[in-house]
Design a protein around this motif. Structure first.
Motif, PDB file in Angstrom:
ATOM      1  N   ALA A   1      46.825  41.034  41.903  1.00 37.42           N
ATOM      2  CA  ALA A   1      46.368  39.809  42.557  1.00 37.42           C
ATOM      3  C   ALA A   1      45.182  40.093  43.466  1.00 37.42           C
ATOM      4  O   ALA A   1      44.199  39.339  43.500  1.00 37.42           O
ATOM      5  CB  ALA A   1      47.514  39.189  43.360  1.00 37.42           C
ATOM      6  N   VAL A   2      45.258  41.186  44.209  1.00 36.15           N
ATOM      7  CA  VAL A   2      44.159  41.568  45.098  1.00 36.15           C
ATOM      8  C   VAL A   2      42.935  41.957  44.276  1.00 36.15           C
ATOM      9  O   VAL A   2      41.795  41.598  44.624  1.00 36.15           O
ATOM     10  CB  VAL A   2      44.585  42.723  46.027  1.00 36.15           C
ATOM     11  CG1 VAL A   2      43.396  43.221  46.844  1.00 36.15           C
ATOM     12  CG2 VAL A   2      45.703  42.262  46.956  1.00 36.15           C
ATOM     13  N   THR A   3      43.136  42.673  43.186  1.00 40.31           N
ATOM     14  CA  THR A   3      42.029  43.060  42.314  1.00 40.31           C
ATOM     15  C   THR A   3      41.293  41.831  41.788  1.00 40.31           C
ATOM     16  O   THR A   3      40.052  41.789  41.767  1.00 40.31           O
ATOM     17  CB  THR A   3      42.535  43.903  41.129  1.00 40.31           C
ATOM     18  OG1 THR A   3      43.183  45.077  41.624  1.00 40.31           O
ATOM     19  CG2 THR A   3      41.387  44.300  40.211  1.00 40.31           C
ATOM     20  N   ALA A   4      42.050  40.819  41.384  1.00 39.49           N
ATOM     21  CA  ALA A   4      41.440  39.587  40.882  1.00 39.49           C
ATOM     22  C   ALA A   4      40.631  38.889  41.968  1.00 39.49           C
ATOM     23  O   ALA A   4      39.559  38.329  41.700  1.00 39.49           O
ATOM     24  CB  ALA A   4      42.526  38.651  40.359  1.00 39.49           C
TER      25      ALA A   4
ATOM     26  N   GLN B   1      37.378  40.908  42.538  1.00 40.13           N
ATOM     27  CA  GLN B   1      36.442  40.730  41.423  1.00 40.13           C
ATOM     28  C   GLN B   1      36.071  39.273  41.202  1.00 40.13           C
ATOM     29  O   GLN B   1      35.291  38.958  40.292  1.00 40.13           O
ATOM     30  CB  GLN B   1      37.056  41.321  40.151  1.00 40.13           C
ATOM     31  CG  GLN B   1      37.285  42.826  40.238  1.00 40.13           C
ATOM     32  CD  GLN B   1      37.979  43.400  39.022  1.00 40.13           C
ATOM     33  OE1 GLN B   1      38.433  42.669  38.141  1.00 40.13           O
ATOM     34  NE2 GLN B   1      38.058  44.724  38.959  1.00 40.13           N
ATOM     35  N   ASN B   2      36.660  38.390  42.025  1.00 39.52           N
ATOM     36  CA  ASN B   2      36.356  36.955  41.964  1.00 39.52           C
ATOM     37  C   ASN B   2      36.574  36.395  40.563  1.00 39.52           C
ATOM     38  O   ASN B   2      35.747  35.648  40.025  1.00 39.52           O
ATOM     39  CB  ASN B   2      34.925  36.687  42.424  1.00 39.52           C
ATOM     40  CG  ASN B   2      34.700  35.234  42.810  1.00 39.52           C
ATOM     41  OD1 ASN B   2      35.633  34.523  43.180  1.00 39.52           O
ATOM     42  ND2 ASN B   2      33.452  34.775  42.708  1.00 39.52           N
ATOM     43  N   GLU B   3      37.679  36.770  39.968  1.00 39.79           N
ATOM     44  CA  GLU B   3      37.985  36.352  38.601  1.00 39.79           C
ATOM     45  C   GLU B   3      38.413  34.886  38.547  1.00 39.79           C
ATOM     46  O   GLU B   3      39.030  34.367  39.467  1.00 39.79           O
ATOM     47  CB  GLU B   3      39.098  37.224  38.024  1.00 39.79           C
ATOM     48  CG  GLU B   3      38.728  38.677  37.841  1.00 39.79           C
ATOM     49  CD  GLU B   3      39.854  39.486  37.226  1.00 39.79           C
ATOM     50  OE1 GLU B   3      40.823  38.870  36.748  1.00 39.79           O
ATOM     51  OE2 GLU B   3      39.774  40.718  37.233  1.00 39.79           O
ATOM     52  N   THR B   4      38.078  34.239  37.452  1.00 37.68           N
ATOM     53  CA  THR B   4      38.550  32.879  37.185  1.00 37.68           C
ATOM     54  C   THR B   4      39.772  32.976  36.286  1.00 37.68           C
ATOM     55  O   THR B   4      39.688  33.481  35.160  1.00 37.68           O
ATOM     56  CB  THR B   4      37.453  32.048  36.492  1.00 37.68           C
ATOM     57  OG1 THR B   4      36.295  31.990  37.339  1.00 37.68           O
ATOM     58  CG2 THR B   4      37.960  30.639  36.228  1.00 37.68           C
TER      59      THR B   4
ATOM     60  N   THR C   1      45.864  30.208  42.239  1.00 41.48           N
ATOM     61  CA  THR C   1      46.218  29.815  43.607  1.00 41.48           C
ATOM     62  C   THR C   1      46.419  31.018  44.516  1.00 41.48           C
ATOM     63  O   THR C   1      46.007  30.997  45.675  1.00 41.48           O
ATOM     64  CB  THR C   1      47.484  28.944  43.611  1.00 41.48           C
ATOM     65  OG1 THR C   1      48.580  29.678  43.017  1.00 41.48           O
ATOM     66  CG2 THR C   1      47.275  27.661  42.827  1.00 41.48           C
ATOM     67  N   PHE C   2      47.056  32.071  44.009  1.00 45.33           N
ATOM     68  CA  PHE C   2      47.271  33.218  44.901  1.00 45.33           C
ATOM     69  C   PHE C   2      45.998  34.047  45.050  1.00 45.33           C
ATOM     70  O   PHE C   2      45.803  34.716  46.061  1.00 45.33           O
ATOM     71  CB  PHE C   2      48.464  34.085  44.472  1.00 45.33           C
ATOM     72  CG  PHE C   2      48.427  34.633  43.074  1.00 45.33           C
ATOM     73  CD1 PHE C   2      47.613  35.693  42.753  1.00 45.33           C
ATOM     74  CD2 PHE C   2      49.259  34.114  42.095  1.00 45.33           C
ATOM     75  CE1 PHE C   2      47.602  36.235  41.479  1.00 45.33           C
ATOM     76  CE2 PHE C   2      49.259  34.651  40.807  1.00 45.33           C
ATOM     77  CZ  PHE C   2      48.422  35.711  40.494  1.00 45.33           C
ATOM     78  N   VAL C   3      45.118  33.976  44.041  1.00 46.00           N
ATOM     79  CA  VAL C   3      43.823  34.639  44.184  1.00 46.00           C
ATOM     80  C   VAL C   3      43.025  33.962  45.294  1.00 46.00           C
ATOM     81  O   VAL C   3      42.409  34.626  46.143  1.00 46.00           O
ATOM     82  CB  VAL C   3      43.047  34.601  42.856  1.00 46.00           C
ATOM     83  CG1 VAL C   3      41.636  35.158  43.038  1.00 46.00           C
ATOM     84  CG2 VAL C   3      43.792  35.385  41.777  1.00 46.00           C
ATOM     85  N   LYS C   4      43.052  32.647  45.320  1.00 44.99           N
ATOM     86  CA  LYS C   4      42.367  31.882  46.356  1.00 44.99           C
ATOM     87  C   LYS C   4      42.899  32.235  47.739  1.00 44.99           C
ATOM     88  O   LYS C   4      42.147  32.323  48.713  1.00 44.99           O
ATOM     89  CB  LYS C   4      42.540  30.388  46.091  1.00 44.99           C
ATOM     90  CG  LYS C   4      41.857  29.488  47.100  1.00 44.99           C
ATOM     91  CD  LYS C   4      42.078  28.025  46.764  1.00 44.99           C
ATOM     92  CE  LYS C   4      41.421  27.120  47.816  1.00 44.99           C
ATOM     93  NZ  LYS C   4      41.650  25.678  47.486  1.00 44.99           N
TER      94      LYS C   4
END
Length: 233
Positions: free
Chosen positions: A149-152, A155-158, A165-168
């Motif tokens: 989740a932190v990696t995403a 890397q600002n992944e879509t 939601t958890f990436v945001k």
């Protein structure tokens, strides 16, 4: 396993089974652990609760688990009431199971697991319940090495669906350390733990317990390679 049953089983093994010394030692530890009566969780201070967690993690790292509070007696003991000595907000990652990596048992840890160990309203409410109503004296936010989740977020992944939601929720933490030297993901893992703690401290229920000395809030980082938990805040 009752001690007399264990001894009977061992005697049978002498004549009909071939058991290694390590097998016998393991089963003996299981039998002994079932008979232990650990200190009552409500009597633990926040510092003592943290020490108990770290001692359990040390046993896990050294491959010397005691498997406490996993007997039939313990099951009955907590069937009607629970008094977890620690509450842990950790990632839902399958490799980060608090009871295992801290060598604890039934009723010891109030687990709140969600990808990225983020303090959503639902997670925060669960934590407030454990701390305010169950009297848990310790709250740990536990991040881990190479968190997906932190990696995403770094890397600002879509991502599809509600995965985004958890990436945001992690992006503000990742943004704070984007210019720091070193591994970007690991820096963000630590920053995210600190950020989620800041959000949790805004809860009036948690801050009241914290200010009264009845609660300690700490952050931790779990190393997937070694199994060790390091306190980071």
């Amino acid at each position: 396993m009752e001690r007399r049953d264990f001894l009977k089983w061992g005697a049978t093994g002498v004549f009909g089974l071939t058991l290694s010394t390590s097998d016998l030692i393991w089963h003996l530890k299981q039998a002994q652990a079932a008979e232990l009566h650990p200190e009552s969780p409500p009597s633990l201070t926040p510092d003592a609760a943290l020490q108990k967690l770290l001692e359990g993690n040390q046993r896990f790292v050294q491959h010397q688990p005691q498997y406490p509070d996993q007997s039939a007696a313990r099951l009955l003991e907590v069937a009607q009431a629970q008094h977890p000595f620690a509450t842990i907000l950790s990632c839902a990652d399958s490799r980060v199971a608090p009871e295992i990596l801290f060598d604890q048992g039934i009723g010891d840890i109030f687990d709140v697991r969600i990808a990225g160990n983020i303090a959503t309203p639902e997670a925060r409410g669960s934590i407030e319940y454990a701390v305010s109503l169950l009297g848990s004296p310790l709250l740990m936010v536990l991040g881990h090495e190479r968190c997906g989740a932190v990696t995403a977020a770094v890397q600002n992944e879509t991502l599809l669906g509600d995965i985004s939601t958890f990436v945001k929720a992690i992006k503000p933490a990742a943004a704070k350390v984007k210019d720091q030297p070193g591994d970007a993901v690991d820096n963000a893992v630590v920053a995210n733990v600190q950020y989620q703690i800041e959000r949790l401290k805004r809860s009036p229920l948690l801050s009241d317990r914290l200010n009264s000395g009845k609660l300690k809030i700490v952050g931790g980082r779990y190393d997937l390679d070694t199994g060790k938990v390091t306190i980071i805040t």
